[in-house]
Design an enzyme around this catalytic site. Structure first.
Site, short mmCIF file in Angstrom:
data_model
loop_
_atom_site.label_atom_id
_atom_site.label_comp_id
_atom_site.label_asym_id
_atom_site.label_seq_id
_atom_site.Cartn_x
_atom_site.Cartn_y
_atom_site.Cartn_z
N LYS A 1 4.91 -1.88 11.96
CA LYS A 1 4.73 -0.44 11.77
C LYS A 1 5.20 0.32 13.01
CE LYS A 1 1.16 -1.10 8.36
NZ LYS A 1 -0.19 -0.91 7.83
N GLN B 1 -6.01 -0.35 10.26
CA GLN B 1 -5.54 -1.55 9.57
C GLN B 1 -6.73 -2.33 8.98
OE1 GLN B 1 -2.29 -2.09 9.19
NE2 GLN B 1 -2.40 -4.09 8.22
N ASP C 1 -2.50 6.48 4.51
CA ASP C 1 -2.68 5.34 3.61
C ASP C 1 -3.06 5.80 2.20
OD1 ASP C 1 -2.28 2.79 4.76
OD2 ASP C 1 -4.17 2.92 5.90
N1 L34 Z 1 -4.96 0.36 6.34
N2 L34 Z 1 -4.41 -1.83 5.90
C1 L34 Z 1 -4.09 -0.52 5.86
N3 L34 Z 1 -2.93 -0.07 5.33
C2 L34 Z 1 -2.01 -0.94 4.82
O1 L34 Z 1 -0.89 -0.50 4.26
C3 L34 Z 1 -2.29 -2.31 4.89
N4 L34 Z 1 -1.39 -3.27 4.47
C4 L34 Z 1 -1.92 -4.47 3.81
C5 L34 Z 1 -2.99 -5.07 4.73
N5 L34 Z 1 -3.85 -4.06 5.36
C6 L34 Z 1 -3.52 -2.73 5.41
C7 L34 Z 1 -0.26 -3.59 5.12
O2 L34 Z 1 0.22 -2.92 6.01
C8 L34 Z 1 -0.67 -5.34 3.71
N6 L34 Z 1 0.27 -4.75 4.63
C9 L34 Z 1 1.50 -5.32 5.00
C10 L34 Z 1 2.41 -4.67 5.81
C11 L34 Z 1 3.61 -5.26 6.18
C12 L34 Z 1 3.93 -6.50 5.74
C13 L34 Z 1 3.03 -7.18 4.93
C14 L34 Z 1 1.83 -6.58 4.57
C15 L34 Z 1 5.22 -7.13 6.20
O3 L34 Z 1 5.84 -6.67 7.12
N7 L34 Z 1 5.63 -8.26 5.59
C16 L34 Z 1 6.84 -8.97 5.91
C17 L34 Z 1 6.53 -10.35 6.50
C18 L34 Z 1 5.65 -10.32 7.67
C19 L34 Z 1 5.33 -11.70 8.20
O4 L34 Z 1 6.26 -12.43 8.54
O5 L34 Z 1 4.12 -12.06 8.25
C20 L34 Z 1 7.63 -9.20 4.63
O6 L34 Z 1 8.84 -9.36 4.70
O7 L34 Z 1 7.02 -9.23 3.55
#
Ligand code: L34
Length: 284
Positions: free
Chosen positions: A53, A97, A120
């Site tokens: 982020k 988060q 959010d």
């Molecule tokens: N308050 N909490 C709040 N807002 C959110 O919008 C979230 N979320 C979820 C968990 N808690 C939260 C996120 O940000 C899930 N989430 C989230 C954000 C980014 C990614 C996955 C989940 C992400 O960047 N995923 C990458 C892989 C990351 C890795 O290697 O671990 C992807 O390519 O899917």
């Protein structure tokens, strides 16, 4: 023949348009945008998401304020910080988060974020506005899924849409957004009697339960659009979705990978919401 929906490419497009619009507004009206991200404790997955982020903020020209608080932080201390950020004019958006440590009540925390800064869209006021279709912010993950579906050119109106999972942050708002686009929506959950039968009717299938490889190829209709919101970390450290990709791809017309599907979209939509929050200063 299936096609991969590339979340990295689609999210890049969203981030580019946020960056371009913000750059123009900076030049023309001196607008700035700031996002405060709070993380409590040391959950390694949350740290990765928060870092992504922050990088996205840098890319878009949004100032990010990171608050990494220790696990032992009390609820009152967290609420005090949120109150301070609620009245800080440099902060347009506030995100805490999830998940939070067990001694902190997530509901109380969410309720204390100013609805105007709730990028959010988790605050009950924003959730209510989504229900009636008059929203300022859409929740990032469901909104990202809608963008991914749109990128395939798939019409939602009249389609059978099945959402697996009923969480407040994904399943429920996801169903609502599909309904707003006139999909016929079914929500499945852990008490659903015949999950496979429901899934096999879906033209658009969204899996958001957090059970690795729950949805297999034989549960998918030929030609369906399959969106995998699952983000499960296996014992071997590998990320895996709720959909068994190898069997599902044989049936789907379009399918999202994990990683590189919905995750990057969640972050791109957060940037979009933060820009919306910043722009509301222009109207005052
Ligand atoms: N308050 N909490 C709040 N807002 C959110 O919008 C979230 N979320 C979820 C968990 N808690 C939260 C996120 O940000 C899930 N989430 C989230 C954000 C980014 C990614 C996955 C989940 C992400 O960047 N995923 C990458 C892989 C990351 C890795 O290697 O671990 C992807 O390519 O899917």
């Amino acid at each position: 023949m299936y096609r991969i929906i590339d979340g990295k490419t689609v999210s890049q497009g969203v981030k580019d348009s946020v960056r371009d619009e913000l750059t123009a507004l900076k030049t023309e009206m001196g607008l700035t945008a700031g996002l405060a991200v709070i993380i409590v404790g040391d959950d390694p997955a949350s740290k990765v998401y928060v870092r992504n982020k922050k990088l996205a903020c840098e890319y878009c020209g949004i100032e990010s304020f990171e608050y990494a608080l220790p696990e032992r932080t009390t609820q009152d201390e967290l609420l005090e910080l949120i109150n301070k950020l609620n009245s800080d004019p440099k902060v347009d958006g506030i995100l805490c988060q999830l998940p939070l440590p067990e001694h902190i009540d997530e509901k109380v925390v969410i309720n204390n974020i100013s609805p105007a800064k709730d990028v959010d869209a988790f605050h009950p006021e924003n959730v209510g506005q989504i229900m009636i279709g008059e929203y300022k912010y859409l929740p990032c993950t469901p909104a990202g899924v809608m963008e991914l579906i749109a990128s395939t050119g798939t019409e939602i109106s009249g389609k059978e849409c099945v959402v697996v999972g009923r969480s407040n942050i994904v399943g429920k708002p996801m169903a609502m957004l599909l309904l707003h686009k006139s999909g016929t929506v079914t929500i499945c959950h852990s008490k659903t009697k015949d999950l496979a039968e429901h899934c096999r009717r879906a033209d658009i299938l969204v899996a958001a339960v957090g059970v690795p490889n729950l949805i297999k190829g034989d549960m998918i209709k030929e030609g369906a659009v399959v969106i995998d919101v699952g983000m499960n970390r296996l014992d071997n450290g590998k990320l895996c979705g709720d959909v068994e990709f190898e069997t599902a791809k044989e049936k789907a017309s379009y399918i999202t990978p994990v990683p590189g599907g919905v995750g990057p979209m969640t972050i791109a939509m957060l940037m979009k919401n933060t820009l919306t929050a910043a722009k509301s200063k222009l109207k005052q």
